[in-house]
Scaffold this active site. Structure first.
Site, short mmCIF file in Angstrom:
data_model
loop_
_atom_site.label_atom_id
_atom_site.label_comp_id
_atom_site.label_asym_id
_atom_site.label_seq_id
_atom_site.Cartn_x
_atom_site.Cartn_y
_atom_site.Cartn_z
N LYS A 310 0.84 -1.19 0.00
CA LYS A 310 0.00 0.00 0.00
C LYS A 310 0.88 1.25 0.00
O LYS A 310 1.84 1.35 0.77
CB LYS A 310 -0.92 0.00 1.23
CG LYS A 310 -2.09 0.95 1.13
CD LYS A 310 -3.10 0.70 2.23
CE LYS A 310 -4.35 1.55 2.04
NZ LYS A 310 -5.34 1.34 3.10
N GLU A 395 -19.20 -3.97 11.39
CA GLU A 395 -20.01 -3.04 12.17
C GLU A 395 -21.06 -3.77 13.01
O GLU A 395 -21.35 -3.35 14.14
CB GLU A 395 -20.69 -2.04 11.24
CG GLU A 395 -19.73 -1.06 10.56
CD GLU A 395 -19.10 -1.62 9.29
OE1 GLU A 395 -18.26 -0.93 8.70
OE2 GLU A 395 -19.44 -2.77 8.91
N ARG A 423 -25.32 -0.28 8.47
CA ARG A 423 -25.11 -1.72 8.30
C ARG A 423 -25.42 -2.50 9.56
O ARG A 423 -25.41 -3.73 9.54
CB ARG A 423 -23.65 -1.96 7.88
CG ARG A 423 -23.18 -1.06 6.76
CD ARG A 423 -21.77 -1.35 6.34
NE ARG A 423 -21.72 -2.48 5.43
CZ ARG A 423 -20.62 -2.87 4.78
NH1 ARG A 423 -19.49 -2.24 4.97
NH2 ARG A 423 -20.65 -3.90 3.97
#
Length: 645
Positions: A310, A395, A423
């Site tokens: 990354k 979540e 969610r």
């Protein structure tokens, strides 16, 4: 010609790879990127040219994002992976689904959007996520994580039923794989045994470093030696044995399974019914292409495990990918944004207050769903590591886990973005509100959110929160109010939500430091003789105050009342507050159909003769723009509100 792939030799790719045997040198006056207008254009490049194109793309992304802001580290890490995918597959006939979609910049560049790339995340410009309205190459709009395998599997099955040809490829990050939805889809995909291709883009990161058993498991796969060579040599050996009837065939298959189980280690994916390939160097285009060519011919579900870095190619993002995940405009040389504000952000005000209370109360715990930095919990983690929990992109688990902590006698605070709270509605209702557990939800990015567009707007949560019994909902306007509200929430014996925007806090004054009264707000501007009133709340009260000040310059007096509490709402008290006024404007940066304004308007209808006007976000999905532009688009900025006054 034999092609070496991860220490394995495969045959049969001569025709497809022969043009890459003698890579050409790049002319110093030639830009490969300018020659790419559609994915098919890269198929004529050699591997050497593709590598040079990758370098150009990194420079192009870095230059653009330094001016527009956007997701940087994730895109710098996915350049070669994207090129290899488009080299082997034929988009959009072969559907590539990006998860999360913030790694799609290279994909956008080579699918005809290079010339518009400078409009990235700007009003009326390109979205920072895949968007089918932009291009037929953007199959699914993926702003939220962990959805690609589910939607990809459904797309593949649907195409099969309709006899539509083409592969379906789900590119999912290792962070997104921690989401429950991704694991549910893996289970179903392995059961159906369809030839879904899953590319696991493993960079050991989501936004913050990955946590949990799944992350550890993937890391262990990455560090283990590749077993693909042994597996394929066994397959070749078995295929060379003549088959003499069904009994012999069954014996051979049992032998095959037995030998494989001894020689290589099975893993989660193979147990679920997937072929596993990897790990593969995600920055080696030739190796990526060779592996993708192989899996393209399979007729079963497959996971290709790709290791990427990354932030690759830009030293600031390589050394600190979390800080360069999502950025505003910045200096490429220094890596600094150079912007600062005298006022703290609501996120930093929440962080400071939470630490202050946790210093004196060891029952306070903090929970995040892979958003440690974005929600401001990094400092809490450093100060109280034993009371900090990052549950990954999960979540639903975050809220139910918090309910368990509360049952045990702790004071859990779940810091979560408004758009991601959507969610976990069932967990909020069933596991927290129904038993009335004292869980605090710190809901960041509430209201209109800049940059990320329609998938990240925090304008829908209030509609569901208002409908939940036993739940209190507050919204601060200043850091002092944030501190008071958090203290009030931590002392409550029932669940409390504190919402706040991605914005800076208002300056403190005498009104904002007034003590909290449950269900009641405060006047933040009162002239004593006004016949007009604006009702607002939270960070948006800034625009309400500005509108009243502009109106006064035109000779019109207007007071401003901040609700503070969105639920419960002391309607009798509010009716008394509103009684002297002839015109009342309710302004809120929330979906009009789900905000508190509609409730107030209906309740006041029988108690006042005033003309009541509600101004909120209309029934549509807001697109990407700055917060100021979004407020103006819906008539919620000061200049628009003063016209109503």
């Amino acid at each position: 010609m034999d092609v070496a792939v991860d220490n394995v030799t495969y045959n049969g790719f001569d025709d497809m790879l022969v043009k890459n045997e003698l890579p050409s040198e790049k002319s110093p006056f030639c830009s490969y990127l300018e020659r790419i207008n559609e994915p098919g254009d890269i198929k004529n490049l050699s591997f050497r040219e593709l590598a040079l194109l990758a370098d150009e793309i990194r420079e192009f992304i870095l230059d653009t994002v330094s001016r527009t802001g956007g997701h940087l580290a994730s895109n710098l890490g996915a350049v070669e992976l994207t090129l290899a995918l488009h080299y082997v597959f034929d988009s959009p006939r072969d559907a590539i689904i990006w998860d999360v979609g913030h790694q799609c910049y290279t994909h956008k560049l080579i699918t005809g959007r290079r010339e518009r790339f400078a409009t990235l995340r700007q009003k009326g410009g390109l979205s920072g996520f895949p968007r089918p309205e932009e291009s037929p190459h953007d199959i699914v709009e993926t702003g939220h994580a962990s959805t690609s395998i589910s939607s990809g599997l459904g797309l593949l099955v649907g195409r099969e039923i309709l006899d539509i040809k083409g592969h379906v490829i789900a590119v999912i990050g290792d962070g997104a794989l921690t989401g429950g939805l991704a694991l549910e889809a893996l289970n179903h995909a392995g059961h159906l045994k369809k030839n879904l291709i899953i590319i696991l883009n493993d960079n050991d990161m989501s936004i913050s470093p990955n946590v949990g058993a799944i992350s550890y498991y993937i890391s262990r796969l990455s560090t283990s030696s590749s077993y693909q060579g042994v597996r394929d040599r066994i397959d070749s050996l078995i295929k060379s044995i003549p088959h003499y009837g069904d009994s012999a065939l069954k014996l051979v298959e049992r032998f095959k399974a037995a030998v494989k189980s001894v020689v290589y280690e099975e893993n989660l994916f193979s147990h679920l019914g997937f072929e596993y390939v990897g790990p593969v160097d995600g920055h080696d285009i030739e190796r990526l292409v060779s592996n993708f060519l192989r899996v393209k011919e399979l007729s079963k579900p497959v996971v290709v495990h790709v290791k990427t870095q990354k932030g690759k190619g830009y030293h600031h993002s390589e050394s600190n990918p979390t800080s360069y995940h999502g950025v505003g405009p910045f200096s490429i040389e220094t890596g600094s944004s150079g912007s600062s504000s005298a006022s703290p952000s609501f996120t930093s005000a929440f962080s400071a207050s939470l630490i202050k209370y946790a210093e004196v109360d060891n029952k306070i715990t903090a929970i995040t769903a892979a958003m440690e930095t974005g929600t401001g919990l990094s400092s809490f983690k450093e100060r109280f590591p034993d009371r900090f929990f990052d549950v990954g992109i999960a979540e639903q688990h975050a809220l139910t886990f918090a309910s368990g902590l509360a049952r045990a006698g702790l004071k859990p605070v779940v810091a979560i973005y408004a758009t991601f709270l959507q969610r976990a509605l069932d967990q909020l209702i069933h596991d927290i509100a129904l038993p009335g557990l004292p869980v605090v939800l710190a809901v960041d990015r509430a209201g209109l959110v800049p940059g990320d567009g329609d998938t990240h707007q925090g304008i829908y949560d209030l509609a569901m929160l208002r409908a939940v019994p036993s739940l209190s909902v507050l919204m601060p306007s200043t850091s002092c109010e944030m501190n008071m509200m958090l203290g009030w929430a931590l002392s409550a014996d029932s669940p409390v939500v504190i919402r706040y925007p991605k914005d800076t806090c208002l300056s403190e004054d005498g009104a904002f430091i007034s003590p909290l009264e449950k269900g009641r707000g405060i006047f933040v501007r009162k002239t004593g003789s006004a016949d007009r009133l604006i009702i607002g709340y939270g960070g948006h009260i800034r625009e309400c105050i500005k509108a009243a000040e502009l109106a006064e310059k035109q000779g019109i007096k207007c007071d401003v009342y901040s609700l503070r509490f969105l639920k419960p709402l002391d309607i009798d008290y509010l009716s008394a507050v509103c009684k002297p006024y002839k015109k009342i404007i309710i302004a809120e940066d929330i979906a009009a159909s789900g905000g508190v304004g509609s409730l107030i308007k209906s309740e006041l209808a029988d108690t006042t003769d005033a003309v009541i006007t509600l101004r909120a976000v209309s029934d549509e999905f807001p697109q990407h723009a700055t917060r100021e532009e979004l407020l103006a688009s819906y008539g919620l900025d000061a200049k628009s509100l003063v016209k109503l006054i």
